[in-house]
Design a protein around this motif. Structure first.
Motif, mmCIF file in Angstrom:
data_model
loop_
_atom_site.group_PDB
_atom_site.id
_atom_site.type_symbol
_atom_site.label_atom_id
_atom_site.label_comp_id
_atom_site.label_asym_id
_atom_site.label_seq_id
_atom_site.Cartn_x
_atom_site.Cartn_y
_atom_site.Cartn_z
ATOM 1 N N ASP A 16 -49.935 -24.782 1.765
ATOM 2 C CA ASP A 16 -49.409 -24.419 0.459
ATOM 3 C C ASP A 16 -50.521 -23.940 -0.474
ATOM 4 N N ALA A 17 -51.665 -24.622 -0.412
ATOM 5 C CA ALA A 17 -52.793 -24.207 -1.241
ATOM 6 C C ALA A 17 -53.317 -22.844 -0.812
ATOM 7 N N LEU A 18 -53.377 -22.626 0.500
ATOM 8 C CA LEU A 18 -53.828 -21.327 0.998
ATOM 9 C C LEU A 18 -52.863 -20.209 0.590
ATOM 10 N N MET A 19 -51.570 -20.501 0.603
ATOM 11 C CA MET A 19 -50.595 -19.499 0.182
ATOM 12 C C MET A 19 -50.779 -19.150 -1.292
ATOM 13 N N ALA A 20 -51.038 -20.141 -2.113
ATOM 14 C CA ALA A 20 -51.257 -19.884 -3.532
ATOM 15 C C ALA A 20 -52.503 -19.026 -3.740
ATOM 16 N N ARG A 21 -53.551 -19.336 -2.993
ATOM 17 C CA ARG A 21 -54.788 -18.551 -3.121
ATOM 18 C C ARG A 21 -54.592 -17.140 -2.580
ATOM 19 N N ALA A 22 -53.835 -17.008 -1.490
ATOM 20 C CA ALA A 22 -53.552 -15.676 -0.954
ATOM 21 C C ALA A 22 -52.731 -14.862 -1.939
ATOM 22 N N ALA A 23 -51.781 -15.509 -2.612
ATOM 23 C CA ALA A 23 -50.964 -14.818 -3.609
ATOM 24 C C ALA A 23 -51.816 -14.299 -4.761
ATOM 25 N N ALA A 24 -52.920 -15.001 -5.027
ATOM 26 C CA ALA A 24 -53.836 -14.576 -6.090
ATOM 27 C C ALA A 24 -54.803 -13.499 -5.613
ATOM 28 N N GLY A 25 -54.692 -13.088 -4.351
ATOM 29 C CA GLY A 25 -55.519 -12.013 -3.829
ATOM 30 C C GLY A 25 -56.812 -12.460 -3.191
ATOM 31 N N GLU A 26 -56.943 -13.750 -2.879
ATOM 32 C CA GLU A 26 -58.186 -14.253 -2.302
ATOM 33 C C GLU A 26 -58.220 -13.957 -0.800
ATOM 34 N N GLN A 27 -59.129 -13.110 -0.381
ATOM 35 C CA GLN A 27 -59.216 -12.695 1.019
ATOM 36 C C GLN A 27 -59.557 -13.855 1.950
ATOM 37 N N ALA A 28 -60.383 -14.776 1.483
ATOM 38 C CA ALA A 28 -60.772 -15.905 2.330
ATOM 39 C C ALA A 28 -59.557 -16.746 2.695
ATOM 40 N N LEU A 33 -55.478 -18.375 6.821
ATOM 41 C CA LEU A 33 -54.111 -18.462 7.320
ATOM 42 C C LEU A 33 -53.980 -17.746 8.661
ATOM 43 N N ILE A 34 -54.653 -16.607 8.801
ATOM 44 C CA ILE A 34 -54.630 -15.896 10.083
ATOM 45 C C ILE A 34 -55.261 -16.752 11.171
ATOM 46 N N ALA A 35 -56.410 -17.337 10.863
ATOM 47 C CA ALA A 35 -57.101 -18.154 11.863
ATOM 48 C C ALA A 35 -56.280 -19.375 12.245
ATOM 49 N N LEU A 66 -45.629 -12.625 5.696
ATOM 50 C CA LEU A 66 -46.099 -13.865 5.071
ATOM 51 C C LEU A 66 -46.847 -13.559 3.781
ATOM 52 N N TRP A 67 -47.693 -12.507 3.793
ATOM 53 C CA TRP A 67 -48.423 -12.146 2.563
ATOM 54 C C TRP A 67 -47.442 -11.751 1.452
ATOM 55 N N LYS A 68 -46.400 -11.014 1.829
ATOM 56 C CA LYS A 68 -45.409 -10.596 0.830
ATOM 57 C C LYS A 68 -44.647 -11.805 0.273
ATOM 58 N N GLN A 69 -44.521 -12.831 1.103
ATOM 59 C CA GLN A 69 -43.823 -14.035 0.686
ATOM 60 C C GLN A 69 -44.697 -14.926 -0.200
#
Length: 203
Positions: A16-28, A33-35, A66-69
């Motif tokens: 959930d934390a990774l999804m929030a960071r991904a939603a903010a555009g954080e590449q790491a 999430l991919i790994a 997933l990124w779009k979600q």
């Protein structure tokens, strides 16, 4: 995408934390999430499609979804792994359906006239009704039924692809057929649906 890059280094953040960071555009976060989930998504796609290139396309499409979600992700409502598994499964099933359509020979040419047109309309009506009923099935029932009747796999092959026992596959198929029979009972004769999708059909 580096599907085989799973292992240490994905960080301690939960999904959930990774999804929030991904939603903010954080590449790491996206890479983490991919790994974490990419190899499993790819393995599921490979097991269903038996084609590495197609499976990579499916896994990549699932990760893009997933990124779009991510901006709409609500912590606690779903698990990323479960959500992604369902998306991969549905994408793979779509490809199996297309394979079946492409593998069928073109129907012989019919002379112009009403019978050919009526037959095509009946086929379209039957396919539409069946697709709608199958789409309403629970995920695992839909996957088992599609692999059995559209990909024409045996029950042991389905069990291997869905990581289930043969007995579990037989149970899923039986429940799926009962649901279809109940949903389509008022239209089955008119549509001419195949007996193999009946509850008593061959498993």
């Amino acid at each position: 995408m580096p599907w085989d890059a799973a292992g240490p280094g994905t960080g301690m953040d939960d999904d959930d934390a990774l999804m929030a960071r991904a939603a903010a555009g954080e590449q790491a976060a996206s890479r983490a999430l991919i790994a974490r989930h990419g190899p499993r998504a790819l393995a599921l796609a490979v097991s269903m499609l038996s084609d590495r290139a197609e499976a990579e396309d499916v896994a990549q499409e699932a990760m893009l979804r997933l990124w779009k979600q991510a901006p709409k992700w609500r912590p606690g409502e779903a698990q990323v792994g479960t959500w992604l598994h369902r998306v991969v499964q549905n994408l793979a099933i779509d490809r199996l359906r297309r394979r079946r359509r492409w593998s069928q020979d073109d129907p012989p040419e019919r002379p112009d006239g009403a019978p050919g047109a009526e037959a095509r309309l009946a086929e379209a009506d039957r396919a539409s009704a069946l697709r709608g009923a199958i789409a309403a099935l629970p995920d695992r029932q839909r996957a088992a039924l599609t692999l059995r009747h559209f990909a024409e796999l045996s029950n042991p092959e389905i069990a291997a692809r869905l990581d289930l026992s043969v007995e579990a596959v037989e149970s899923l198929l039986s429940r799926a057929r009962r649901s279809l029979a109940a949903t389509l009972k008022d239209r089955r004769d008119a549509l001419g649906l195949e007996a193999g999708l009946d509850p008593a059909g061959d498993a």
